[in-house]
Design a protein around this motif. Structure first.
Motif, PDB file in Angstrom:
ATOM      1  N   VAL A 444       0.865  -1.180   0.000  1.00 39.29           N
ATOM      2  CA  VAL A 444       0.000   0.000   0.000  1.00 39.29           C
ATOM      3  C   VAL A 444       0.907   1.236   0.000  1.00 39.29           C
ATOM      4  CG1 VAL A 444      -1.753   1.299   1.269  1.00 39.29           C
ATOM      5  CG2 VAL A 444      -1.839  -1.205   1.229  1.00 39.29           C
ATOM      6  N   PRO A 445       0.686   2.176  -0.922  1.00 40.47           N
ATOM      7  CA  PRO A 445       1.571   3.349  -0.994  1.00 40.47           C
ATOM      8  C   PRO A 445       1.640   4.115   0.321  1.00 40.47           C
ATOM      9  CG  PRO A 445       0.152   3.248  -2.927  1.00 40.47           C
ATOM     10  CD  PRO A 445      -0.342   2.202  -1.976  1.00 40.47           C
ATOM     11  N   LEU A 446       2.813   4.628   0.615  1.00 41.56           N
ATOM     12  CA  LEU A 446       3.017   5.359   1.865  1.00 41.56           C
ATOM     13  C   LEU A 446       2.073   6.548   1.960  1.00 41.56           C
ATOM     14  CD1 LEU A 446       6.383   5.887   3.570  1.00 41.56           C
ATOM     15  CD2 LEU A 446       4.862   7.833   3.373  1.00 41.56           C
ATOM     16  N   ASN A 447       1.816   7.227   0.828  1.00 38.98           N
ATOM     17  CA  ASN A 447       0.908   8.382   0.846  1.00 38.98           C
ATOM     18  C   ASN A 447      -0.514   7.981   1.246  1.00 38.98           C
ATOM     19  OD1 ASN A 447       2.872  10.174   0.140  1.00 38.98           O
ATOM     20  ND2 ASN A 447       2.399  10.189  -2.054  1.00 38.98           N
ATOM     21  N   THR A 448      -0.933   6.807   0.792  1.00 34.44           N
ATOM     22  CA  THR A 448      -2.274   6.320   1.150  1.00 34.44           C
ATOM     23  C   THR A 448      -2.365   6.048   2.642  1.00 34.44           C
ATOM     24  OG1 THR A 448      -2.538   5.328  -1.046  1.00 34.44           O
ATOM     25  CG2 THR A 448      -3.983   4.511   0.706  1.00 34.44           C
ATOM     26  N   VAL A 449      -1.333   5.404   3.175  1.00 38.13           N
ATOM     27  CA  VAL A 449      -1.305   5.123   4.618  1.00 38.13           C
ATOM     28  C   VAL A 449      -1.333   6.428   5.405  1.00 38.13           C
ATOM     29  CG1 VAL A 449       0.026   4.078   6.497  1.00 38.13           C
ATOM     30  CG2 VAL A 449      -0.090   2.943   4.268  1.00 38.13           C
ATOM     31  N   GLN A 450      -0.589   7.417   4.926  1.00 40.88           N
ATOM     32  CA  GLN A 450      -0.524   8.697   5.622  1.00 40.88           C
ATOM     33  C   GLN A 450      -1.882   9.410   5.599  1.00 40.88           C
ATOM     34  OE1 GLN A 450      -0.443  12.260   4.827  1.00 40.88           O
ATOM     35  NE2 GLN A 450      -0.006  12.583   7.004  1.00 40.88           N
ATOM     36  N   LYS A 451      -2.568   9.365   4.481  1.00 43.30           N
ATOM     37  CA  LYS A 451      -3.875  10.022   4.377  1.00 43.30           C
ATOM     38  C   LYS A 451      -4.895   9.376   5.307  1.00 43.30           C
ATOM     39  CE  LYS A 451      -3.432  11.669  -0.393  1.00 43.30           C
ATOM     40  NZ  LYS A 451      -3.836  11.427  -1.804  1.00 43.30           N
ATOM     41  N   LEU A 452      -4.822   8.055   5.451  1.00 42.61           N
ATOM     42  CA  LEU A 452      -5.784   7.349   6.294  1.00 42.61           C
ATOM     43  C   LEU A 452      -5.496   7.523   7.772  1.00 42.61           C
ATOM     44  CD1 LEU A 452      -6.121   4.019   4.272  1.00 42.61           C
ATOM     45  CD2 LEU A 452      -7.884   5.770   4.552  1.00 42.61           C
ATOM     46  N   THR A 453      -4.224   7.568   8.145  1.00 46.12           N
ATOM     47  CA  THR A 453      -3.856   7.591   9.566  1.00 46.12           C
ATOM     48  C   THR A 453      -3.493   8.978  10.070  1.00 46.12           C
ATOM     49  OG1 THR A 453      -1.518   7.188   9.093  1.00 46.12           O
ATOM     50  CG2 THR A 453      -2.947   5.246   9.393  1.00 46.12           C
ATOM     51  N   LYS A 454      -3.064   9.856   9.168  1.00 50.72           N
ATOM     52  CA  LYS A 454      -2.544  11.185   9.519  1.00 50.72           C
ATOM     53  C   LYS A 454      -1.262  11.101  10.358  1.00 50.72           C
ATOM     54  CE  LYS A 454      -6.028  13.390   7.575  1.00 50.72           C
ATOM     55  NZ  LYS A 454      -6.807  12.240   7.037  1.00 50.72           N
ATOM     56  N   ILE A 455      -0.600   9.946  10.338  1.00 49.85           N
ATOM     57  CA  ILE A 455       0.680   9.794  11.030  1.00 49.85           C
ATOM     58  C   ILE A 455       1.752  10.468  10.183  1.00 49.85           C
ATOM     59  CG2 ILE A 455       2.427   8.119  11.798  1.00 49.85           C
ATOM     60  CD1 ILE A 455       0.128   6.173  12.371  1.00 49.85           C
ATOM     61  N   ASP A 456       2.664  11.188  10.830  1.00 49.50           N
ATOM     62  CA  ASP A 456       3.692  11.913  10.100  1.00 49.50           C
ATOM     63  C   ASP A 456       4.497  10.973   9.190  1.00 49.50           C
ATOM     64  OD1 ASP A 456       6.638  13.067   9.889  1.00 49.50           O
ATOM     65  OD2 ASP A 456       5.308  14.738  10.341  1.00 49.50           O
ATOM     66  N   PRO A 457       4.785  11.391   7.951  1.00 45.86           N
ATOM     67  CA  PRO A 457       5.508  10.527   7.009  1.00 45.86           C
ATOM     68  C   PRO A 457       6.853  10.018   7.547  1.00 45.86           C
ATOM     69  CG  PRO A 457       4.599  12.430   5.861  1.00 45.86           C
ATOM     70  CD  PRO A 457       4.358  12.651   7.323  1.00 45.86           C
ATOM     71  N   TRP A 458       7.503  10.787   8.435  1.00 44.49           N
ATOM     72  CA  TRP A 458       8.801  10.334   8.953  1.00 44.49           C
ATOM     73  C   TRP A 458       8.662   8.995   9.653  1.00 44.49           C
ATOM     74  CZ3 TRP A 458      11.078   8.962  13.545  1.00 44.49           C
ATOM     75  CH2 TRP A 458      12.478   8.890  13.550  1.00 44.49           C
ATOM     76  N   PHE A 459       7.619   8.857  10.498  1.00 43.83           N
ATOM     77  CA  PHE A 459       7.404   7.594  11.206  1.00 43.83           C
ATOM     78  C   PHE A 459       7.082   6.468  10.227  1.00 43.83           C
ATOM     79  CE2 PHE A 459       6.226  10.744  14.553  1.00 43.83           C
ATOM     80  CZ  PHE A 459       7.192  10.406  15.482  1.00 43.83           C
ATOM     81  N   LEU A 460       6.277   6.777   9.219  1.00 43.57           N
ATOM     82  CA  LEU A 460       5.900   5.746   8.245  1.00 43.57           C
ATOM     83  C   LEU A 460       7.120   5.276   7.448  1.00 43.57           C
ATOM     84  CD1 LEU A 460       2.540   7.265   6.931  1.00 43.57           C
ATOM     85  CD2 LEU A 460       2.868   5.560   8.737  1.00 43.57           C
ATOM     86  N   LYS A 461       8.000   6.207   7.109  1.00 42.99           N
ATOM     87  CA  LYS A 461       9.220   5.816   6.380  1.00 42.99           C
ATOM     88  C   LYS A 461      10.105   4.929   7.246  1.00 42.99           C
ATOM     89  CE  LYS A 461       9.253   9.942   3.442  1.00 42.99           C
ATOM     90  NZ  LYS A 461       9.825  11.302   3.253  1.00 42.99           N
ATOM     91  N   GLN A 462      10.139   5.226   8.540  1.00 42.51           N
ATOM     92  CA  GLN A 462      10.915   4.390   9.443  1.00 42.51           C
ATOM     93  C   GLN A 462      10.364   2.967   9.467  1.00 42.51           C
ATOM     94  OE1 GLN A 462      13.745   5.248  11.516  1.00 42.51           O
ATOM     95  NE2 GLN A 462      13.740   6.860   9.981  1.00 42.51           N
ATOM     96  N   ILE A 463       9.063   2.836   9.560  1.00 40.91           N
ATOM     97  CA  ILE A 463       8.446   1.509   9.589  1.00 40.91           C
ATOM     98  C   ILE A 463       8.653   0.787   8.266  1.00 40.91           C
ATOM     99  CG2 ILE A 463       6.231   0.290   9.822  1.00 40.91           C
ATOM    100  CD1 ILE A 463       5.395   2.566  11.767  1.00 40.91           C
ATOM    101  N   LYS A 464       8.640   1.545   7.179  1.00 43.36           N
ATOM    102  CA  LYS A 464       8.867   0.910   5.875  1.00 43.36           C
ATOM    103  C   LYS A 464      10.282   0.337   5.780  1.00 43.36           C
ATOM    104  CE  LYS A 464       7.761   1.384   1.026  1.00 43.36           C
ATOM    105  NZ  LYS A 464       7.085   2.196  -0.021  1.00 43.36           N
ATOM    106  N   ARG A 465      11.232   0.909   6.523  1.00 39.66           N
ATOM    107  CA  ARG A 465      12.587   0.349   6.562  1.00 39.66           C
ATOM    108  C   ARG A 465      12.560  -1.101   7.032  1.00 39.66           C
ATOM    109  NH1 ARG A 465      16.669   3.403  10.200  1.00 39.66           N
ATOM    110  NH2 ARG A 465      18.020   1.763   9.417  1.00 39.66           N
ATOM    111  N   LEU A 466      11.676  -1.397   7.975  1.00 36.22           N
ATOM    112  CA  LEU A 466      11.570  -2.757   8.482  1.00 36.22           C
ATOM    113  C   LEU A 466      11.106  -3.720   7.393  1.00 36.22           C
ATOM    114  CD1 LEU A 466       9.911  -2.191  11.997  1.00 36.22           C
ATOM    115  CD2 LEU A 466      12.340  -2.333  11.425  1.00 36.22           C
ATOM    116  N   VAL A 467      10.183  -3.239   6.548  1.00 38.18           N
ATOM    117  CA  VAL A 467       9.700  -4.086   5.450  1.00 38.18           C
ATOM    118  C   VAL A 467      10.860  -4.460   4.531  1.00 38.18           C
ATOM    119  CG1 VAL A 467       8.163  -4.166   3.441  1.00 38.18           C
ATOM    120  CG2 VAL A 467       7.388  -3.086   5.570  1.00 38.18           C
TER     121      VAL A 467
END
Length: 939
Positions: A444-467
């Motif tokens: 799922v694109p990071l932008n989509t996740v951000q729009k749904l959760t409103k979590i700052d992109p920095w945190f989402l990018k960090q979690i994507k590192r784990l993937v």
């Protein structure tokens, strides 16, 4: 200026029983404040109605009053003692409200008591939503558009002016009680009524909802010279719209620009200095527009707050301890940094690590509740984790949760249906952070996740590192394929060996053995408040995978480790922190070095100077094993940390690690429901008919033999988890399948349920020679209602002498047969004067602190000496003091879940308890409790 020498005696008001929104963080604050004042030679009296806390123990204050938190109780104390000042800022909203009410009745003035640590005008200003709004605007700061409403009509008019979405905030409530977001006009009327009814002043603020904005909290201290220090800046990973108590939070702030941070600092300091003439702690909350960086002030709490305990543990700066000294006149520059012992307290802590706080929920206990998170707090506890980077701390927080997670995913609990995942991202629940990881893993694109959760992109990018990391791991075949460099990278991101093993589909031991062969091991860093700029004197550690180890085992000193109980949850709460603190005291008394392992920031046991050495780590096997390998203790105590610690006993036995006290085989005999019933049969002790089932068909056969109704329960659980009384095959099949779904490796015990039976329990200590019965409690509620949800009397009030004598005989038989060394709790059912044993718990129980407080005997310290073998029961003079009766009264937080099933049963639902003392059974409190056994459900 130096301390005010006219203050020789202080009264501290506690926070009462644990409820959602006001938990054991105030036990921590009150205990620290009391110790701080006593250091100054001040006589401390303390009032609180919670028997499970260390705060209400004689080791904490000079005079303890286990009384209801009412003005009448306050006046009784003031008549008995010469009190100079009252400190109401350590007991949450309950203490403040009581202090204000007592003041309005003229009681403080009548007895010449002044209030310290708080300015009542500041409290009134902070709590009065409209006045505070105007105050902030006058300072040149920003607030969300809002209107005050004292009636339904005023609220409707306010909503019409502001427009939707909006938020309703009742005045003078805690934990967001009665508040909520209103997205659509159709939802408004009911939400407004709820808010007005929740406010004691029938007042709400109707405010524009800034949903999706970022949220920040600052913890500050201020002295009478107007010096202000910012102790900690905390960023909520979850955006505005989720209560801070239900938000994952991170310190220091990760996504603030320097400009925005300086503005936030300036605004917070200006606000605190403008809030009247008080000295002490303060919490300020801000929202920030993620696009424009515009700041608005949400609220200020001019007192020690829920976040103060977290900020203290996160930084090593003891906020409550310093705040208490500021309240009696000291200035910050006159006090020492408690960690370094050399530098001044007039400094701002510097973190060279990352803190993640993660809430713990118990939605499974509130059947029918809405698990969606919002403005009203719903979590029952929290964990804190420390790492060198955000991901390491985040994964350690997940490992600390006590919900069978091995980290942030990669542990066989992933979701795979994209549609379900996206729904959960939009409607935040207790598992949203895991669903974020699932979404990114599925592409799922990071932008989509951000729009749904409103979590700052920095945190989402960090979690994507784990993937990305996990994709690399899965391309390898066996652990030996992982290079030392890659393995170190993985471990530095917080991965447990169990996660790596799951990704590679191999055994966890294979990964552990490979890791150790490469010498990739945890090292330990000190929490020193100043990023190692000055040498710390306090041994407070966290683990990471750095090259340098700062935790050097003390040479030539024998050590004992105490395992804590992890996060508070229903069934396992603050009472086990009390047990751990007393255990640590006894270990020190016996001449051993006391080492504590726990991850709960709210507790006294994780204060930096309670144990000789504190490891702020998950109570998770991999972390514990490495601490043991480093420290080489004489043994580990598992009896004091509830079921969390007890469940690790088998691992210790397998690894040849000594358990102090009752051994694993004996614990297992008590915990395994089937084996325990066989033991009762051998001892000729009556017990309900039973059977052990491995599947639903077998369960139905057993139920037919023992006859309905039956009690269905899994082995190795606490708080009656997934226990239920069922009356037919259909209900039985449904419950058994539910247990196996959530606990696939467990067995199910089917017990005959004894209808219309009384229930009682005994807590005892056995040293191998003598059994000492600490107390015999009779439940007011009948059998079938969990002991944690039952009011209980000490001593018994209606049981026959024969029944009591039989219970004591059975206790002695079981303590000996189970080879107990230390504590045991046994629960009984009594029907037609026949005594049946229901279960035995080979550890400290939920009721142990209650009995210790009621009889004023340090039973936990006695029991710990017995566990260690340093003393026998006969070495202690046990003088029990109790005139009349002590009553344990459970307290519930059903008000947080409007649609929850309030029916009590075998699964525990209470969040805390209070203690009441009565002289005889004619007392109106008891008569009312006995007549209407569920009266407290409405309170």
């Amino acid at each position: 200026m130096p301390r005010d020498n006219s203050i020789k005696s202080v009264l501290i008001i506690g926070s009462g029983p644990i409820i959602i929104g006001q938990a054991c963080e105030f036990d921590y604050s009150g205990s620290q404040a009391s110790r701080s004042l006593r250091e100054e030679g001040i006589e401390v009296s303390l009032i609180n109605s919670n028997p499970a806390t260390i705060m209400t123990d004689p080791v904490t204050a000079d005079h303890i009053y286990l009384k209801p938190l009412t003005p009448e109780s306050i006046e009784e104390i003031l008549e008995e003692r010469q009190i100079d000042a009252v400190l109401p800022t350590m007991g949450g909203q309950t203490a403040l409200n009581l202090a204000i009410e007592t003041g309005k009745l003229g009681i403080w003035e009548k007895y010449g008591v002044r209030m310290i640590g708080v300015d009542l005008e500041a409290i009134e200003l902070a709590e009065n939503r409209e006045d505070f709004k105007q105050h902030v605007i006058k300072l040149g700061q920003h607030v969300a558009p809002s209107f005050i409403a004292n009636s339904f009509l005023e609220g409707k008019e306010a909503a019409q002016k502001i427009g939707y979405p909006l938020v309703i905030r009742p005045s003078y409530t805690l934990g967001g009680t009665g508040g909520g977001f209103v997205m659509h006009k159709e939802e408004f009327d009911e939400a407004l009524r709820r808010g007005l009814n929740a406010s004691p002043t029938h007042e709400v603020l109707v405010e524009k909802a800034v949903l999706g904005w970022k949220e920040f909290e600052l913890e500050l201290l201020r002295d009478s010279n107007d010096n202000v220090v910012i102790i900690c800046t905390v960023e909520n990973l979850d955006p505005m719209g989720i209560h801070t108590g239900d938000s994952i939070t991170v310190a220091p702030a990760m996504t603030l620009s320097d400009t925005a941070y300086q503005q936030m600092r300036n605004d917070a300091i200006q606000l605190m200095r403008s809030m009247g003439n008080f000295a002490g702690g303060c919490n300020v909350q801000f929202a920030q527009d993620p696009v424009t960086e515009k700041l608005i002030c949400i609220e200020i709490n001019p007192r020690v707050s829920r976040s103060s305990a977290l900020a203290s543990k996160a930084t090593g700066y003891p906020i409550a301890k310093i705040a208490a000294k500021l309240a009696i006149g000291y200035n910050l520059d006159e006090l020492k940094n408690q960690i370094t012992k050399t530098t001044s307290a007039l400094f701002e802590p510097t973190l060279d690590y990352v803190i993640v706080k993660m809430p713990r929920w118990n939605f499974e206990k509130f059947h029918g509740s809405d698990p969606v998170l919002g403005l009203q707090m719903k979590s029952v506890g929290e964990v804190m984790a420390i790492g060198r980077n955000f991901l390491e701390a985040m994964q350690k927080a997940c490992q600390s949760q006590e919900n069978n997670r091995s980290g942030l995913g990669a542990d066989k609990k992933e979701w795979i249906r994209t549609e379900d995942i996206l729904t959960r991202l939009e409607r935040a629940g207790d598992d949203r952070i895991y669903r974020v990881k699932d979404a990114l893993r599925l592409g799922v694109p990071l932008n989509t996740v951000q729009k749904l959760t409103k979590i700052d992109p920095w945190f989402l990018k960090q979690i994507k590192r784990l993937v990305k990391i996990e994709e690399r791991i899965q391309r390898l075949n066996v652990p030996e394929d992982i290079s030392e460099e890659f393995l170190r990278e993985i471990k530095e991101l917080g991965y447990s060996d169990a996660q790596i093993a799951w990704l590679m589909r191999v055994g966890e031991d294979q990964v552990t053995n490979h890791r150790k062969s490469l010498n990739v091991r945890r090292t330990y860093k000190m929490v020193d408040t100043c990023a190692a700029e000055f040498e710390a004197q306090t041994p407070y550690f966290y683990s990471t995978f750095d090259k340098e180890n700062e935790s050097i085992p003390t040479p030539d000193k024998k050590k004992i480790i105490v395992l804590g109980s992890g996060p508070n949850r229903i069934g396992q709460g603050i009472e086990f922190d009390y047990c751990c603190v007393h255990g640590l005291m006894a270990i020190k008394e016996a001449g051993y070095e006391a080492i504590m392992i726990n991850c709960n920031p709210e507790t006294v046991s994780t204060d930096f100077d309670i144990a000789d050495k504190l490891y702020f780590e998950p109570v998770f096997w991999e972390h514990i094993e490495e601490i043991i390998e480093l420290e080489q203790p004489e043994g580990v105590i598992v009896q004091l940390g509830g079921q969390t610690a007890l469940k690790l006993a088998e691992k210790f036995k397998e690894r040849g690690i000594k358990i102090i006290g009752t051994q694993f085989d004996d614990m297992d005999l008590a915990e395994d429901r089937g084996r325990f019933s066989d033991l009762l049969k051998d001892l000729n002790i009556p017990y309900p008919e039973y059977g052990v089932a491995d599947d639903a068909d077998q369960a139905i056969e057993i139920a037919a033999r023992v006859t309905y109704p039956v009690l269905v329960r899994p082995s190795y659980v606490l708080g009656g988890q997934r226990m239920k009384i069922v009356i037919n095959d259909e209900e039985l099949e449904k419950q058994v399948l539910t247990i196996f779904k959530h606990m696939p490796d467990n067995k199910v015990l089917i017990d005959q349920f004894l209808e219309r039976a009384k229930e009682a329990e005994i807590d005892a200590i056995y040293d191998g020679e003598q059994v000492h019965v600490m107390g015999i409690m009779e439940h007011i509620e009948p059998a079938g209602i969990h002991s944690g949800d039952s009011s209980a009397m000490l001593p018994t009030y209606s049981l026959s002498h024969k029944a009591i004598e039989t219970m004591v005989i059975y206790t002695e038989k079981l303590a000996k047969a189970l080879n107990i060394r230390g504590l045991i709790n046994i629960q009984f059912a009594i029907k037609d004067d026949h005594v049946y044993v229901i279960e035995a718990n080979p550890r400290a129980s939920r009721t142990t602190p209650f009995i210790a407080k009621a009889y004023q005997v340090p039973f936990l310290r006695i029991a710990t000496h017995v566990m260690m073998g340093t003393k026998k029961i006969k070495d202690f003079e046990i003088d029990k003091k109790l005139e009349g009766y002590a009553i344990k009264v459970p307290v519930f937080s059903f008000d947080k879940f409007p649609n929850v099933d309030k029916q009590l049963g075998p699964e525990m639902k209470s969040t805390g308890e209070a203690i009441r003392f009565i002289k005889d059974l004619k007392d109106p409190f008891f008569r009312e409790l006995d007549r209407n056994r569920s009266m407290y459900l409405t309170n």
